[in-house]
Design a protein around this motif. Sequence first.
Motif, PDB file in Angstrom:
ATOM      1  N   ALA A   1       0.837  -1.205   0.000  1.00 34.08           N
ATOM      2  CA  ALA A   1       0.000   0.000   0.000  1.00 34.08           C
ATOM      3  C   ALA A   1       0.869   1.251   0.000  1.00 34.08           C
ATOM      4  N   ASN A   2       1.956   1.204   0.744  1.00 33.38           N
ATOM      5  CA  ASN A   2       2.849   2.357   0.833  1.00 33.38           C
ATOM      6  C   ASN A   2       3.537   2.623  -0.502  1.00 33.38           C
ATOM      7  N   GLU A   3       3.923   1.548  -1.191  1.00 31.90           N
ATOM      8  CA  GLU A   3       4.539   1.702  -2.507  1.00 31.90           C
ATOM      9  C   GLU A   3       3.545   2.303  -3.504  1.00 31.90           C
ATOM     10  N   ARG A   4       2.281   1.842  -3.446  1.00 29.93           N
ATOM     11  CA  ARG A   4       1.263   2.395  -4.337  1.00 29.93           C
ATOM     12  C   ARG A   4       1.023   3.870  -4.021  1.00 29.93           C
TER      13      ARG A   4
ATOM     14  N   ALA B   1       1.583   6.895  -6.586  1.00 29.62           N
ATOM     15  CA  ALA B   1       0.481   7.803  -6.921  1.00 29.62           C
ATOM     16  C   ALA B   1       0.846   9.246  -6.596  1.00 29.62           C
ATOM     17  N   LYS B   2       1.522   9.436  -5.471  1.00 27.50           N
ATOM     18  CA  LYS B   2       1.921  10.783  -5.080  1.00 27.50           C
ATOM     19  C   LYS B   2       2.960  11.343  -6.054  1.00 27.50           C
ATOM     20  N   SER B   3       3.872  10.484  -6.498  1.00 30.63           N
ATOM     21  CA  SER B   3       4.883  10.914  -7.468  1.00 30.63           C
ATOM     22  C   SER B   3       4.223  11.314  -8.782  1.00 30.63           C
TER      23      SER B   3
ATOM     24  N   GLU C   1      -7.059  14.014 -10.492  1.00 30.66           N
ATOM     25  CA  GLU C   1      -7.334  12.579 -10.424  1.00 30.66           C
ATOM     26  C   GLU C   1      -6.182  11.849  -9.737  1.00 30.66           C
ATOM     27  N   ALA C   2      -4.959  12.232 -10.056  1.00 34.90           N
ATOM     28  CA  ALA C   2      -3.788  11.605  -9.435  1.00 34.90           C
ATOM     29  C   ALA C   2      -3.755  11.884  -7.941  1.00 34.90           C
ATOM     30  N   LEU C   3      -4.157  13.095  -7.554  1.00 35.92           N
ATOM     31  CA  LEU C   3      -4.183  13.444  -6.133  1.00 35.92           C
ATOM     32  C   LEU C   3      -5.239  12.618  -5.400  1.00 35.92           C
ATOM     33  N   GLU C   4      -6.397  12.444  -6.000  1.00 35.15           N
ATOM     34  CA  GLU C   4      -7.446  11.623  -5.397  1.00 35.15           C
ATOM     35  C   GLU C   4      -6.974  10.184  -5.226  1.00 35.15           C
ATOM     36  N   SER C   5      -6.285   9.682  -6.234  1.00 36.42           N
ATOM     37  CA  SER C   5      -5.751   8.322  -6.169  1.00 36.42           C
ATOM     38  C   SER C   5      -4.740   8.190  -5.037  1.00 36.42           C
TER      39      SER C   5
ATOM     40  N   ASP D   1      -4.591  10.000  -2.319  1.00 35.37           N
ATOM     41  CA  ASP D   1      -5.312  10.075  -1.044  1.00 35.37           C
ATOM     42  C   ASP D   1      -5.954   8.736  -0.690  1.00 35.37           C
ATOM     43  N   GLU D   2      -6.505   8.048  -1.698  1.00 37.42           N
ATOM     44  CA  GLU D   2      -7.113   6.736  -1.460  1.00 37.42           C
ATOM     45  C   GLU D   2      -6.052   5.727  -1.020  1.00 37.42           C
ATOM     46  N   GLU D   3      -4.903   5.748  -1.668  1.00 35.35           N
ATOM     47  CA  GLU D   3      -3.827   4.837  -1.303  1.00 35.35           C
ATOM     48  C   GLU D   3      -3.312   5.137   0.101  1.00 35.35           C
ATOM     49  N   ARG D   4      -3.276   6.416   0.462  1.00 38.67           N
ATOM     50  CA  ARG D   4      -2.815   6.786   1.794  1.00 38.67           C
ATOM     51  C   ARG D   4      -3.754   6.228   2.860  1.00 38.67           C
ATOM     52  N   GLU D   5      -5.048   6.231   2.575  1.00 41.49           N
ATOM     53  CA  GLU D   5      -6.010   5.662   3.512  1.00 41.49           C
ATOM     54  C   GLU D   5      -5.740   4.177   3.726  1.00 41.49           C
ATOM     55  N   GLY D   6      -5.379   3.480   2.634  1.00 39.01           N
ATOM     56  CA  GLY D   6      -5.043   2.061   2.742  1.00 39.01           C
ATOM     57  C   GLY D   6      -3.820   1.850   3.603  1.00 39.01           C
TER      58      GLY D   6
END
Length: 319
Positions: free
Chosen positions: A51-54, A58-60, A149-153, A155-160
């Motif tokens: 999850a952290n890698e994703r 996504a953040k990059s 869209e990338a920022l939303e993605s 944020d979702e990964e960060r929640e995971g």
Amino acid sequence: MPVATGLVIGLVLVPMGAAVADPKPTLGQAKAKLEKLNDKADKVVDRYNTANERYKSAKSAYTKLNDRYKRKLETVETLRAQVVNMAVDSYKLGEFATSWPGLVGAERPEDLLARMAMTGQMTQERAEKLAAFDRENRGLKTERDKAEEALESADEEREGVEKERSEIEKLIAEQKKLLKKLGAYNPGNPNSVGIKYTGPASGNAASVLRFAFAQVGKPYIYGGTGPRGYDCSGLTQASWRAAGVSLPRTTWQQWAWGANRKVSLSDLQPGDLIFSEGLGHVSIYAGNGQIVHAPQTGDVVKVVKLSSYGRRIVGAIRP
């Protein structure tokens, strides 16, 4: 009534503490529970790492897209200013230079030709600028939407990541409690200089194992990639990086990366990566029947016999 009376008397006679207290686990039960906790933690830590890698990916992607959006925004603003200035200049000159009276009022033929040439040049320049402004302005929304869209993605990964982190923290608390009861909790030393590798490895594998042995004594830290502590795949990744080989971050990713590099357990060579069943753990074969690995919470990077590994092995790969 007699039955009810008996129940009441029984409840009165049994101390409340005895009614709710759990029996104290035996040493064997505590070890068995710890083994289950470690196995569960292995899987959760790998999910956390994934999850952290994703999230980082996504953040990059967002950062790159947002930077591109900002650059395009600057371009659009520059073109906008040019278009405005052009309109102002056109208005000012329109009364004389680009108007028919202005053209025919030229005293000399060469002045007339110069003014006509200037008019044509301005018209072409205006058309090019306006086209560029229109093109860049239309692309601006696309770039902004991609960045959002990338920022939303991300944020979702960060929640995971946070969800897995929360579960790990609970597991760690249980592990530490049991380890301390067993007198087996080892906080490690983040500044450990390790031990010297003197095994049979050569070439890249020798570099890998020299690095890994130099980490011996450092604490297991979930999500750790060094230099003050590692989790299992963090150690294997860092060790092979020391030999110039780039491995993916997580145990699952490393296993998938090595799909065409699998080797028989009967043909292990120093530097090979050994994976446990369920792919929750990975270690490095050091030769002479030994492995070096970062075991679990409350333990340190250590060298042990492969026969005492304590986890069922699913396979090995040779990077």
